[in-house]
Structures are given as structure tokens and as C-alpha cells.
Design a protein around this motif. Sequence first.
Motif, PDB file in Angstrom:
ATOM      1  N   PHE A  95       0.798  -1.219   0.000  1.00 38.97           N
ATOM      2  CA  PHE A  95       0.000   0.000   0.000  1.00 38.97           C
ATOM      3  C   PHE A  95       0.838   1.281   0.000  1.00 38.97           C
ATOM      4  N   VAL A  96       2.180   1.163   0.103  1.00 37.95           N
ATOM      5  CA  VAL A  96       3.014   2.360   0.129  1.00 37.95           C
ATOM      6  C   VAL A  96       4.475   1.965  -0.135  1.00 37.95           C
ATOM      7  N   THR A  97       5.223   2.897  -0.726  1.00 38.24           N
ATOM      8  CA  THR A  97       6.667   2.728  -0.909  1.00 38.24           C
ATOM      9  C   THR A  97       7.374   3.878  -0.198  1.00 38.24           C
ATOM     10  N   PRO A  98       7.870   3.653   1.024  1.00 38.80           N
ATOM     11  CA  PRO A  98       8.620   4.704   1.710  1.00 38.80           C
ATOM     12  C   PRO A  98      10.027   4.815   1.156  1.00 38.80           C
ATOM     13  N   GLU A  99      10.560   6.034   1.137  1.00 39.62           N
ATOM     14  CA  GLU A  99      11.902   6.246   0.605  1.00 39.62           C
ATOM     15  C   GLU A  99      12.500   7.517   1.187  1.00 39.62           C
ATOM     16  N   ILE A 100      13.808   7.541   1.243  1.00 45.77           N
ATOM     17  CA  ILE A 100      14.517   8.738   1.688  1.00 45.77           C
ATOM     18  C   ILE A 100      15.746   8.901   0.798  1.00 45.77           C
ATOM     19  N   GLY A 101      15.997  10.126   0.382  1.00 44.82           N
ATOM     20  CA  GLY A 101      17.129  10.406  -0.484  1.00 44.82           C
ATOM     21  C   GLY A 101      17.864  11.653  -0.048  1.00 44.82           C
ATOM     22  N   VAL A 102      19.156  11.702  -0.312  1.00 41.87           N
ATOM     23  CA  VAL A 102      19.985  12.858   0.032  1.00 41.87           C
ATOM     24  C   VAL A 102      20.865  13.197  -1.165  1.00 41.87           C
ATOM     25  N   TRP A 103      21.323  14.435  -1.221  1.00 41.62           N
ATOM     26  CA  TRP A 103      22.270  14.834  -2.260  1.00 41.62           C
ATOM     27  C   TRP A 103      23.184  15.935  -1.738  1.00 41.62           C
ATOM     28  N   TRP A 104      24.315  16.071  -2.407  1.00 42.14           N
ATOM     29  CA  TRP A 104      25.272  17.137  -2.117  1.00 42.14           C
ATOM     30  C   TRP A 104      25.924  17.561  -3.417  1.00 42.14           C
ATOM     31  N   SER A 105      26.049  18.874  -3.612  1.00 40.39           N
ATOM     32  CA  SER A 105      26.688  19.404  -4.810  1.00 40.39           C
ATOM     33  C   SER A 105      27.643  20.510  -4.404  1.00 40.39           C
ATOM     34  N   SER A 106      28.810  20.538  -5.025  1.00 43.16           N
ATOM     35  CA  SER A 106      29.797  21.567  -4.691  1.00 43.16           C
ATOM     36  C   SER A 106      29.257  22.954  -5.004  1.00 43.16           C
ATOM     37  N   GLY A 107      29.707  23.950  -4.227  1.00 43.40           N
ATOM     38  CA  GLY A 107      29.222  25.309  -4.379  1.00 43.40           C
ATOM     39  C   GLY A 107      30.328  26.310  -4.659  1.00 43.40           C
ATOM     40  N   GLU A 108      29.923  27.548  -4.902  1.00 43.64           N
ATOM     41  CA  GLU A 108      30.867  28.613  -5.244  1.00 43.64           C
ATOM     42  C   GLU A 108      31.766  28.970  -4.063  1.00 43.64           C
ATOM     43  N   ASP A 109      33.035  29.303  -4.378  1.00 41.36           N
ATOM     44  CA  ASP A 109      33.880  29.877  -3.336  1.00 41.36           C
ATOM     45  C   ASP A 109      33.687  31.392  -3.327  1.00 41.36           C
ATOM     46  N   SER A 110      34.512  32.109  -2.613  1.00 38.48           N
ATOM     47  CA  SER A 110      34.302  33.550  -2.442  1.00 38.48           C
ATOM     48  C   SER A 110      34.953  34.396  -3.528  1.00 38.48           C
ATOM     49  N   ASP A 111      35.607  33.759  -4.506  1.00 39.52           N
ATOM     50  CA  ASP A 111      36.340  34.494  -5.538  1.00 39.52           C
ATOM     51  C   ASP A 111      35.632  34.351  -6.882  1.00 39.52           C
ATOM     52  N   LEU A 112      35.332  35.464  -7.534  1.00 35.51           N
ATOM     53  CA  LEU A 112      34.676  35.427  -8.833  1.00 35.51           C
ATOM     54  C   LEU A 112      35.664  35.237  -9.972  1.00 35.51           C
TER      55      LEU A 112
ATOM     56  N   LEU B  70      12.156  13.082   2.145  1.00 35.79           N
ATOM     57  CA  LEU B  70      11.451  11.941   2.723  1.00 35.79           C
ATOM     58  C   LEU B  70      10.132  11.818   1.978  1.00 35.79           C
ATOM     59  N   ALA B  71       9.850  10.634   1.458  1.00 36.52           N
ATOM     60  CA  ALA B  71       8.670  10.497   0.609  1.00 36.52           C
ATOM     61  C   ALA B  71       7.955   9.175   0.852  1.00 36.52           C
ATOM     62  N   PHE B  72       6.649   9.201   0.543  1.00 36.69           N
ATOM     63  CA  PHE B  72       5.814   8.003   0.557  1.00 36.69           C
ATOM     64  C   PHE B  72       5.088   7.961  -0.785  1.00 36.69           C
ATOM     65  N   GLU B  73       5.536   7.057  -1.658  1.00 30.61           N
ATOM     66  CA  GLU B  73       4.930   6.932  -2.973  1.00 30.61           C
ATOM     67  C   GLU B  73       3.984   5.737  -2.999  1.00 30.61           C
ATOM     68  N   ASN B  74       3.109   5.728  -4.017  1.00 29.78           N
ATOM     69  CA  ASN B  74       2.157   4.626  -4.230  1.00 29.78           C
ATOM     70  C   ASN B  74       1.308   4.367  -2.992  1.00 29.78           C
TER      71      ASN B  74
END
Length: 475
Positions: free
Chosen positions: A300-317, A362-366
Amino acid sequence: MRRIVICLLVVLLCPAASALAGLDVKMAGDLRVYGIFFQNRNFTGWNATGTATEDTLQIYQRFRIRTDFITSDDLKFRLGFMVTDTAWGTGTYTADAAQVSIQVYQAYLQFKWPDTKIQFTVGLQPLSLPQSPVFYDSVVLASKKETKSTAGIVITAPLIEDTLALNLGFIRRTDAGAFDATTTQAADELDLYFLTLPITLDGFDITPWAMAGVIGQGASLSSSVRAGLRSGGSYLTPTGYQDSQNLGLWAGASVVIDALDPIVFQADAIYGQTAMGDAARNRRHGSFFDAAVQYTGLSFVTPEIGVWWSSGEDSDLTNGSERIPVISPNFGMANSFLFPCNQDFSNDNMGIDVTGSMGATLAFENLSFFEKLSHIISLTAMTGTSSPRGMRLAVAASGGNGNYLTMGKTLAEGEWLLGLTFDSKYMIYENLALTLETGWANLSGAKASIWNTPRNYTRMINDAWKVALGFKYTF
């Protein structure tokens, strides 16, 4: 009007033509009609640049028709027409002086080389780089589940049956045509070359992949593609790339592990760089990682959890960008209101830029307790990984909020987004669904020092809300 009549004639004459030619003709498609109330899609009542006021209520309609002309299992041609999501009262759906917007969105030949299993797909086709299915599509190059197409050729060769395959591809995203505007040749193409190696083992799938791109200095890129490839430093004088052609490189791997079924683990690792041989301010490079766990053992349900990380800008343009370069990203879990992912409708999400961020869903599908009625619930929290100073300099160099970076769409360190999604679908018939989408998003910690150019955007911040109701018919 002439274009519509021609397209309809082609569709209507297909069965008759097939009878004469001995073809097997198969047609499929979908129609979507939905109304949507969407308030504060930029967390203000304005557009991204603060130059227009939003209209909160719209009714959209779209249709797509795909026809396969099949000579044999080894040879076919697909032709697809569409009218993309258009608001009632505009474009094709204007009562007086309607503007024709019907267009071809798929047109490709697919065949196998005689006496081999090597398959060629040539023409306007949907193309995506590998990404774990739970995250919907590719964060670098996506077809949005085959609803967007690009011209290219793909060669697929099974190396070990049911275990290892090789996919080689070439894409021409944009080109000015056979002749340049002047007698001086211009580098105005965006060409991509990719390779994938899907490996399927018992309980374990992995797809390593790589892509190289040649970005012409004069390539006519859309604003979203340009923002996805360029650095903030490229807006400094002299603007743009200095070299006539610049190389882009990407590599990654997508993993799905179901050996512990009903527990399924999925993950991706990606690195990308562009213009690393150009002036330092024009360079862009970065990494992206994600991982998710699903439990598929419940009816009756598909519980799931996902995470991500992506590099970001430093302080120098002046040393370029540290966010991963992207071309046509579609990333997100479980219909998340924050991202364009697997929603039934379009124009129904916040369009958040996942580069330079980290977060969790955090998700509950189906989710279903009654026959024909199902739900999706998801909660997403995310924050930025980019230096506020670096973001401030990039916004200033590009002319203000909404030109390169947009408040609430690309996050700095200390800025937070929360997104809540609750979608429901009732199957009226097997092929007809009544869908209700609802979403809420909250932006906190927005930094006035970054965004308040040329207007005081941070004082206008309000929560975003969405309610969409409509029909989806597939055939």
C-alpha cells in the motif's frame, strides 16, 4: 492553420498508406488539461527579474501524438507531433487569430545492422544521461522522461547478452546552419559526444558514463543552458568565452542495488567541467552526489529517503565557478514541488537549481487505501553550499537578481528551502486519470546583500503555494 491541416492529414492518412506499403502502424499519445493556482513562484509576486507581476490562475492544455511506422522488428521510424503546454486564451487556444504552435518533437529512424544486434537510432530523439530512477532523470542532460528531444545519433551494441552493453552517441544541440552570418567562419555549435556502459548483474546494476562537449563561442544558447554552463566571472568585461571553442567534460556512474530486496539502494556520482582552458574567470567545474533507499515490500506504500550534495561557489569570482556545469537538468524525488520531476503536469513546480546545494527528501509513494485512488507525499529540506560573497559578486556582475542567479532558486550557505508535496490521482478509466497536485514552499535566511539588486526582493518574500487539478488521458 496550414501546418495543422498538413499534420492532421499525415495522421489520418497513415492507416491507408500502411495498408498499401505493408507497414505496421502503431499510434500512442496523451492529452493533458489542467487548471493551476500558483502564487509566489519566485517567492514574490513578480517574475525573476522583478519586472512583471504574476498571474496566479491559468488553465493549460497539451497533447502529443507519436506514430511508429514499423517495417519489421529491425526497422522502424517514429514521428511525433505536439502542442506544448499552452494557456487557454493564448497561442493555439486563442478564439480569434489563433497562433499555430504545433510542432514535430520526435522524428527518428531506428534499425539494426543486418545480421547483428547493433542498433542505430538517428534523428530527433529523447536523450538522457544515466541517473538513478528514484531521482527521476539526469541532473546534467535530461529528456524529462522522453518529452524533450534533441538531434543526434545513438549506436547500441550488446557486448555480453543481458549483462553488458555499449552506447555511443553524438548530439548537436544547436547550430546556426550551413552558412555563418558573415564571410568569417564562426564557432556557433554546441556538440556533445557520450558513452555509457550499462552493466547488469544479479542484484546489482551500474552504469558508468562519460560525455565530452564542444561549446562554440557564438553558439546560440537558451538562457537556461547558458546559465548552466557559464560561470559568474564570465559576465566580467570582456564578457563571455575568450576562446572560439571550449571543451566540456563530464563523467559519472549510476548504481542500483536490489540484492536485499525489498530494500533498494540507489546512488550517483558525477563530476563535470567546462572551459578549463579559457580565461580563469570563465572556468566552471564541480561535483554532484546523491543516494537513496526505498522499501518496496509493502503493498500500500513505498517509503523512501534520499539525500544529495553538490559543490558550491567559493568567495572568488575571478577563478570561475565551482558548481557542476549542467545543460538540461531534471532532478527530484516523488513529485517534489521544488523540482521539475515526475509530476503529471507542467508549469507546476518551483524550478529550483540543485547545483550548489545539499538536501534530503522523505517520501511516501504509491500510497493507496482505496481502489483506483493513490497518493504521493514528500517533504524536502535543502540549503546552499555556495559562499555568500561569491554569490553576491556573481549577481552584481550579471546585472542583478534573475539574470544569472535567482533568489530562492540558487541557494547560498545559510539560506534554506522547505517544500511539501501532496498529490492524489484517481483512475476514472484505465487510461484516464483525474489528478490533484498541491504544494507549499518556504524560503528562509535569504540574504539581502546578495539579492537586493536592483530591487528590495527580500522584503517581498512570501511562501509559495500551488493547487493544480486536471485530466490526463493516455492512449
